[in-house]
Design an enzyme around this catalytic site. Sequence first.
Site, PDB file in Angstrom:
ATOM      1  N   ARG A  54       0.829  -1.209   0.000  1.00  0.00           N
ATOM      2  CA  ARG A  54       0.000   0.000   0.000  1.00  0.00           C
ATOM      3  C   ARG A  54       0.860   1.254   0.000  1.00  0.00           C
ATOM      4  O   ARG A  54       0.320   2.356  -0.039  1.00  0.00           O
ATOM      5  CB  ARG A  54      -0.864   0.019   1.255  1.00  0.00           C
ATOM      6  CG  ARG A  54      -2.326  -0.344   1.047  1.00  0.00           C
ATOM      7  CD  ARG A  54      -2.968  -0.415   2.421  1.00  0.00           C
ATOM      8  NE  ARG A  54      -4.358  -0.152   2.448  1.00  0.00           N
ATOM      9  CZ  ARG A  54      -5.295  -1.099   2.625  1.00  0.00           C
ATOM     10  NH1 ARG A  54      -4.960  -2.357   2.690  1.00  0.00           N
ATOM     11  NH2 ARG A  54      -6.550  -0.751   2.724  1.00  0.00           N
ATOM     12  N   ARG A  92     -21.548  -0.327   4.222  1.00  0.00           N
ATOM     13  CA  ARG A  92     -21.050  -1.697   4.432  1.00  0.00           C
ATOM     14  C   ARG A  92     -21.290  -2.163   5.868  1.00  0.00           C
ATOM     15  O   ARG A  92     -21.138  -1.401   6.813  1.00  0.00           O
ATOM     16  CB  ARG A  92     -19.551  -1.744   4.112  1.00  0.00           C
ATOM     17  CG  ARG A  92     -18.919  -3.108   4.359  1.00  0.00           C
ATOM     18  CD  ARG A  92     -17.609  -3.257   3.678  1.00  0.00           C
ATOM     19  NE  ARG A  92     -16.568  -2.400   4.208  1.00  0.00           N
ATOM     20  CZ  ARG A  92     -15.320  -2.365   3.725  1.00  0.00           C
ATOM     21  NH1 ARG A  92     -14.995  -3.122   2.691  1.00  0.00           N
ATOM     22  NH2 ARG A  92     -14.431  -1.575   4.271  1.00  0.00           N
ATOM     23  N   ARG A 150      -9.208   7.628   5.234  1.00  0.00           N
ATOM     24  CA  ARG A 150      -8.722   6.443   4.505  1.00  0.00           C
ATOM     25  C   ARG A 150      -8.570   6.742   3.013  1.00  0.00           C
ATOM     26  O   ARG A 150      -7.603   6.307   2.381  1.00  0.00           O
ATOM     27  CB  ARG A 150      -9.679   5.263   4.705  1.00  0.00           C
ATOM     28  CG  ARG A 150      -9.579   4.678   6.099  1.00  0.00           C
ATOM     29  CD  ARG A 150     -10.723   3.723   6.371  1.00  0.00           C
ATOM     30  NE  ARG A 150     -10.624   2.494   5.605  1.00  0.00           N
ATOM     31  CZ  ARG A 150     -11.671   1.713   5.357  1.00  0.00           C
ATOM     32  NH1 ARG A 150     -12.868   2.031   5.777  1.00  0.00           N
ATOM     33  NH2 ARG A 150     -11.505   0.602   4.667  1.00  0.00           N
TER      34      ARG A 150
HETATM   35  P1  AMP Z   1      -8.528  -3.057   4.499  1.00  0.00           P
HETATM   36  O1  AMP Z   1      -9.352  -4.112   5.148  1.00  0.00           O
HETATM   37  O2  AMP Z   1      -7.637  -3.592   3.428  1.00  0.00           O
HETATM   38  O3  AMP Z   1      -9.349  -1.880   4.058  1.00  0.00           O
HETATM   39  O4  AMP Z   1      -7.542  -2.497   5.639  1.00  0.00           O
HETATM   40  C1  AMP Z   1      -8.052  -1.918   6.831  1.00  0.00           C
HETATM   41  C2  AMP Z   1      -6.961  -1.136   7.520  1.00  0.00           C
HETATM   42  O5  AMP Z   1      -5.890  -2.014   7.863  1.00  0.00           O
HETATM   43  C3  AMP Z   1      -6.311  -0.028   6.708  1.00  0.00           C
HETATM   44  O6  AMP Z   1      -7.072   1.174   6.737  1.00  0.00           O
HETATM   45  C4  AMP Z   1      -4.992   0.122   7.437  1.00  0.00           C
HETATM   46  O7  AMP Z   1      -5.138   0.807   8.666  1.00  0.00           O
HETATM   47  C5  AMP Z   1      -4.646  -1.331   7.767  1.00  0.00           C
HETATM   48  N1  AMP Z   1      -3.857  -1.940   6.670  1.00  0.00           N
HETATM   49  C6  AMP Z   1      -4.243  -2.956   5.852  1.00  0.00           C
HETATM   50  N2  AMP Z   1      -3.280  -3.247   4.965  1.00  0.00           N
HETATM   51  C7  AMP Z   1      -2.265  -2.383   5.213  1.00  0.00           C
HETATM   52  C8  AMP Z   1      -1.003  -2.166   4.618  1.00  0.00           C
HETATM   53  N3  AMP Z   1      -0.568  -2.884   3.567  1.00  0.00           N
HETATM   54  N4  AMP Z   1      -0.214  -1.188   5.156  1.00  0.00           N
HETATM   55  C9  AMP Z   1      -0.613  -0.465   6.215  1.00  0.00           C
HETATM   56  N5  AMP Z   1      -1.810  -0.600   6.806  1.00  0.00           N
HETATM   57  C10 AMP Z   1      -2.636  -1.561   6.313  1.00  0.00           C
END
Ligand code: AMP
Length: 213
Positions: free
Chosen positions: A87, A126, A170
């Site tokens: 990311r 969601r 986000r």
């Molecule tokens: P997601 O479910 O992919 O939307 O991820 C939810 C949250 O997890 C994100 O908003 C970040 O806080 C954290 N997160 C997930 N993947 C990453 C990543 N590759 N790097 C940093 N934070 C992450």
Amino acid sequence: MNIVLFGAPGAGKGTQSTMLVEKLGFVQISTGDIFRRAIKNKTDLGLKAKEFMDQGKLVPDELTIQLVDEVLVGLKGQSFILDGFPRTMPQALALEDILKKRDLVINKAIFLEVPKDQLVARLSGRRVCKGCGAVYHIDSKPSKSEGVCDLCSSEVVQRSDDQAEVIITRLKTYEENTSPLREYFRGKGKYFELDGALNADQVFKNLKQILSS
Ligand code: AMP
């Protein structure tokens, strides 16, 4: 075939990954899911990740990279999806080293493109099951009985980071950190783009075409 699936929050990475797991036998590696599990189990990793996730910020690279380094052990010979990793540019560069070390490759990086207003509508509506993780939407896919999972009868709730103020952070975090990865993967000749605004089945059909191209 190993792929990176990336895009803004709400672009449908989780939905498409689940379909790839169920229909094509991929292994899904979702850093977001791993962090959420760690929070639920109150582990050290979970405690550290929670403060960032609750604010809509990224978990620090060091912690995330170490996690992926551990998770990628033993995946040789299996097709996997990196869902939500990398990311940031430092994560992308660290991934190169991890893959080399484990004799693995990423064949394709697939970007899900969705207009911002649709992302906000998807995220704010969601709902997720606390038990099995099934995903619902208050308008387009409500559970049969409000607040109760159709599949396991556990409680269906809003993710704490799907609240309006957090969504804004986000999306901004995504623009600043993750969007530049499009150019990075393009430069590697691995970049593919999908219209993620279509319905999930149509996106999946197009995704399969990319995988077989
Ligand atoms: P997601 O479910 O992919 O939307 O991820 C939810 C949250 O997890 C994100 O908003 C970040 O806080 C954290 N997160 C997930 N993947 C990453 C990543 N590759 N790097 C940093 N934070 C992450």
